[in-house]
Design a protein around this motif. Sequence first.
Motif, PDB file in Angstrom:
ATOM      1  N   LYS A  41       0.843  -1.212   0.049  1.00 15.19           N
ATOM      2  CA  LYS A  41       0.167  -0.026   0.093  1.00 15.19           C
ATOM      3  C   LYS A  41       1.011   1.286  -0.186  1.00 15.19           C
ATOM      4  CE  LYS A  41      -4.050  -1.644   2.593  1.00 15.19           C
ATOM      5  NZ  LYS A  41      -4.628  -1.332   3.693  1.00 15.19           N
ATOM      6  N   SER A  42       0.200   2.445  -0.386  1.00 14.53           N
ATOM      7  CA  SER A  42       0.832   3.524  -0.304  1.00 14.53           C
ATOM      8  C   SER A  42       1.102   3.890   1.092  1.00 14.53           C
ATOM      9  CB  SER A  42      -0.037   4.571  -0.967  1.00 14.53           C
ATOM     10  OG  SER A  42       0.647   5.779  -0.834  1.00 14.53           O
ATOM     11  N   GLY A  43       2.517   4.458   1.292  1.00 16.07           N
ATOM     12  CA  GLY A  43       3.334   4.791   2.615  1.00 16.07           C
ATOM     13  C   GLY A  43       3.759   3.635   3.183  1.00 16.07           C
ATOM     14  N   GLY A  45       6.249   1.771   2.863  1.00 19.28           N
ATOM     15  CA  GLY A  45       7.865   1.681   3.066  1.00 19.28           C
ATOM     16  C   GLY A  45       8.381   1.253   1.761  1.00 19.28           C
ATOM     17  N   LYS A  46       7.856   1.000   0.633  1.00 23.86           N
ATOM     18  CA  LYS A  46       8.454   0.535  -0.783  1.00 23.86           C
ATOM     19  C   LYS A  46       9.896   1.239  -1.088  1.00 23.86           C
ATOM     20  CE  LYS A  46       4.780   0.895  -3.129  1.00 23.86           C
ATOM     21  NZ  LYS A  46       4.033   1.567  -1.829  1.00 23.86           N
ATOM     22  N   SER A  47       9.548   2.492  -1.294  1.00 25.21           N
ATOM     23  CA  SER A  47      10.673   3.645  -1.539  1.00 25.21           C
ATOM     24  C   SER A  47      11.738   3.418  -0.278  1.00 25.21           C
ATOM     25  CB  SER A  47      10.106   5.134  -1.813  1.00 25.21           C
ATOM     26  OG  SER A  47       9.089   5.119  -2.689  1.00 25.21           O
ATOM     27  N   THR A  48      11.330   3.617   0.794  1.00 26.29           N
ATOM     28  CA  THR A  48      12.217   3.480   1.937  1.00 26.29           C
ATOM     29  C   THR A  48      13.305   2.282   1.717  1.00 26.29           C
ATOM     30  OG1 THR A  48      10.833   4.568   3.180  1.00 26.29           O
ATOM     31  CG2 THR A  48      12.698   3.578   4.289  1.00 26.29           C
ATOM     32  N   LEU A  49      12.512   0.962   1.508  1.00 28.32           N
ATOM     33  CA  LEU A  49      13.326  -0.169   1.365  1.00 28.32           C
ATOM     34  C   LEU A  49      14.305  -0.036   0.020  1.00 28.32           C
ATOM     35  CD1 LEU A  49      13.821  -3.197   1.965  1.00 28.32           C
ATOM     36  CD2 LEU A  49      11.634  -3.765   0.383  1.00 28.32           C
ATOM     37  N   PHE A  90      14.149   7.243  -9.622  1.00 28.47           N
ATOM     38  CA  PHE A  90      13.550   7.435  -8.463  1.00 28.47           C
ATOM     39  C   PHE A  90      12.257   7.629  -8.575  1.00 28.47           C
ATOM     40  CE2 PHE A  90      18.039   8.176  -7.649  1.00 28.47           C
ATOM     41  CZ  PHE A  90      18.189   8.000  -6.120  1.00 28.47           C
ATOM     42  N   GLN A  91      11.308   7.711  -7.765  1.00 26.41           N
ATOM     43  CA  GLN A  91       9.915   7.871  -7.778  1.00 26.41           C
ATOM     44  C   GLN A  91       9.638   9.219  -8.456  1.00 26.41           C
ATOM     45  OE1 GLN A  91       7.868   7.114  -4.157  1.00 26.41           O
ATOM     46  NE2 GLN A  91       5.857   7.175  -5.155  1.00 26.41           N
ATOM     47  N   GLY A  92      10.390  10.260  -8.211  1.00 27.73           N
ATOM     48  CA  GLY A  92       9.964  11.519  -8.858  1.00 27.73           C
ATOM     49  C   GLY A  92      11.056  11.826  -9.699  1.00 27.73           C
TER      50      GLY A  92
HETATM   51  N1  LIG Z   1      12.543  11.534   4.600  1.00 27.61           N
HETATM   52  C1  LIG Z   1      11.572  10.776   5.310  1.00 27.61           C
HETATM   53  N2  LIG Z   1      12.053  11.196   6.445  1.00 27.61           N
HETATM   54  C2  LIG Z   1      11.049  10.611   7.387  1.00 27.61           C
HETATM   55  N3  LIG Z   1      10.100   9.667   7.206  1.00 27.61           N
HETATM   56  C3  LIG Z   1       9.744   9.536   5.895  1.00 27.61           C
HETATM   57  C4  LIG Z   1      10.641  10.286   4.789  1.00 27.61           C
HETATM   58  N4  LIG Z   1      10.287   9.751   3.687  1.00 27.61           N
HETATM   59  C5  LIG Z   1       9.128   8.735   3.968  1.00 27.61           C
HETATM   60  N5  LIG Z   1       8.751   8.770   5.338  1.00 27.61           N
HETATM   61  C6  LIG Z   1       7.961   7.969   5.998  1.00 27.61           C
HETATM   62  O1  LIG Z   1       8.229   6.656   5.647  1.00 27.61           O
HETATM   63  C7  LIG Z   1       7.005   5.879   5.269  1.00 27.61           C
HETATM   64  C8  LIG Z   1       7.194   5.135   4.079  1.00 27.61           C
HETATM   65  O2  LIG Z   1       7.319   6.065   2.864  1.00 27.61           O
HETATM   66  P1  LIG Z   1       7.696   5.445   1.618  1.00 27.61           P
HETATM   67  O3  LIG Z   1       7.775   6.582   0.696  1.00 27.61           O
HETATM   68  O4  LIG Z   1       8.728   4.500   1.613  1.00 27.61           O
HETATM   69  O5  LIG Z   1       6.344   4.876   1.072  1.00 27.61           O
HETATM   70  P2  LIG Z   1       5.866   3.980  -0.438  1.00 27.61           P
HETATM   71  O6  LIG Z   1       5.586   2.665   0.059  1.00 27.61           O
HETATM   72  O7  LIG Z   1       7.052   4.326  -1.319  1.00 27.61           O
HETATM   73  O8  LIG Z   1       4.595   4.749  -0.732  1.00 27.61           O
HETATM   74  P3  LIG Z   1       4.121   5.323  -2.113  1.00 27.61           P
HETATM   75  O9  LIG Z   1       3.436   4.051  -2.662  1.00 27.61           O
HETATM   76  O10 LIG Z   1       3.167   6.207  -2.044  1.00 27.61           O
HETATM   77  O11 LIG Z   1       5.391   5.900  -2.852  1.00 27.61           O
HETATM   78  C9  LIG Z   1       5.889   6.871   5.352  1.00 27.61           C
HETATM   79  O12 LIG Z   1       4.969   6.667   6.389  1.00 27.61           O
HETATM   80  C10 LIG Z   1       6.541   8.226   5.494  1.00 27.61           C
HETATM   81  O13 LIG Z   1       5.686   9.072   6.404  1.00 27.61           O
END
Ligand SMILES: Nc1ncnc2c1ncn2[C@@H]1O[C@H](COP(=O)(O)OP(=O)(O)OP(=O)(O)O)[C@@H](O)[C@H]1O
Lengths: 268, 370
Positions: A41-43, A45-49, A90-92
């Motif tokens: 789901k959005s948010g 943590g995929k991009s974080t991983l 990157f995502q952006g």
């Molecule tokens: N630079 C940051 N500093 C602190 N927290 C962050 C930062 N970037 C993202 N987060 C937090 O990490 C969590 C995961 O964010 P992430 O960007 O990894 O989501 P995602 O799965 O890639 O979502 P999407 O599908 O919308 O791109 C979010 O809850 C967000 O609040």
Amino acid sequence: MIEIEGNIRTVGLACGYGDEPILSDVDLVLPSGKVSCILGKSGCGKSTLLRTLLLLERPLAGDIRFGDLSVKELDADLLDQLRRRTGVLFQGSALFNSMTLLENAAFPLIERSGLPRSLARELALLKLDLVGLSRFAHFLPAAVSGGMRKRCGIARALALDPPYLFLDEPSAGLDPFTSAEIDGLLNEICDALATTIVVVTHELRSVERIADHLVMLADRGVAAQGPPDEVRGSGNPAVSAYFSPQRAATPLIDPHDGLASFLLPDEN
Amino acid sequence: MKFVARVNPRDADIVVLLEGGLEHAAPGALGQLVDMVPGPDGRTVIIDLEGVARLGALGVAMLTTLVGGLQDAGHEVRLRVKSDVHKRVIRAFGRDVPQPELPGPEAHILIERLGERTIQMHDAIVRFVLLTQATLASAITQPFRLRHRRSGLTQRSVVAMGVGATPLVALIAFLIGFILALQSGDLLKTYGQTILIADLVGLAVTKEIAPLLTAILVAGRSGSSLTAEIGTMKVSEEVDALTVMGVDPIDYLVAPRLRALLLVLPMLTIVADVVAVAGGITVGWMVYDIQPEAYIEQTTLAVELGDVLGGLLKACCFSIVIVTVAAYQGFATAGGATGVGKHTTRSVVQAIIWIIIVDGIFTALLTALP
Ligand SMILES: Nc1ncnc2c1ncn2[C@@H]1O[C@H](COP(=O)(O)OP(=O)(O)OP(=O)(O)O)[C@@H](O)[C@H]1O
Ligand SMILES: [Mg+2]
């Protein structure tokens, strides 16, 4: 010398931005020479991983291995070799705003390959053509659409024919036709160059077309992973919720009065 | 669409008839409506939505406010809703929406805060020192490592930083020389030693004012723009993109700027030296009848080469301060466009503070030397 090739594995990986992990106990195997899709789901943590796999964020715990190489034993030289072998979208998009699309796509070649500038630009033009942007080579990123920036980002990621390719939502913002073309391109690259491709995506159709391996993230960790059929047949609640979402509480527009309303079970 | 409310107080129940678009009610109308309802006298207030054509989330919120107001005034309230659409909307939006949890009030005790700040400051200093070290190393080794690959950027920066700043530096320097000569002339006249204006202006300008002033102007012009550039790249992940391509952002973005400024700032300082003396000459000639030749000769007697070189050495140090502070603030940028603005401001303010601190240390050392 350690050869950097093979599966990407994580062992007990925890990632996040502060002290609080967003994902923890992540044990992944992303098979080499295959396309792995990361879903969630959005948010979640995929991009974080992805950023952690790219060593842009420090792992809060655990280890990442590229083939036999553990990131814990990386020195500056090995890190540089690893960077040379990875392409990233990157995502952006993260295109360089002061450069044209062509200069963007040629940038890794000029900086990392040692090729003469003219040859680098020719190769970059080839990559731009692959993503259907050769006509816009001399446009600045600000002057093209979001989907075009995405595609240019893909061309830049492909510039050095990297053995590892990481793409954050490559088909977001693309029409079905272009999206299918990009998927075809990824499959071709994977087959022809045995590239290990890791794709974060929300497009289920795209997942069907490209995924050899699925990773489902949910509840601050990995909910399921494996070959697509296995994951989809696993009966994991997070997986079924993702692939066939319940629409009970989705707002509908009333065709008579245009009002947003909710279909709720009647009380009486 | 207009909003009309009718209160019929003589029936067995008090009926409030709403008509039109509830969301178009004027601010305060709901309060007035509550006041219009007589009682409370045991009768039920019935709010009739028959005449309300369109009810959305906003309308429901207004309705909730109205009902709440009446209930607070002690009335028994009921809704009369016939339309199924309205019923659905009220059911959908009339629920309590889950409130997001706000971060609670910070319960830090003072000591804890102080400790946190100290750690933050320590980290910041460590990061700044590392950045400075990396920038210097990168700037020095660049021409050997990259065979002039970055020289294009360096050249462009020389033009942007130097050519653009020259008129400004010249104008300010002329005015400073002019003012300094007037101020000192006023005093020196009483001793009949107006020719010493040349000594005073020459020494003050070359040793102190020209390097300082030029550095402050350049910090405002070029330091801020470097911070904004790096900050924007940081928030749009372009810096990360450089990193994953194995291109060191310091080497790519900062070092060429430092090399450019190490050339530009001393040159601008020389311009400031010369123009400020010209300002002094102007005053000497026009106000105190000192012939330009005499003024120049007096200046060359008073100002030694060492004074000028000392000023230029200062300018070199200031270049390092400007670029490293700007880069530090740029890389520290987070939080979108707001963050870029905040860090750009900080970059200029901190650069100016550090320039003056470094100048103080420098001057103390130079005067302490025999
Ligand atoms: N630079 C940051 N500093 C602190 N927290 C962050 C930062 N970037 C993202 N987060 C937090 O990490 C969590 C995961 O964010 P992430 O960007 O990894 O989501 P995602 O799965 O890639 O979502 P999407 O599908 O919308 O791109 C979010 O809850 C967000 O609040
Ligand atoms: Mg994301």
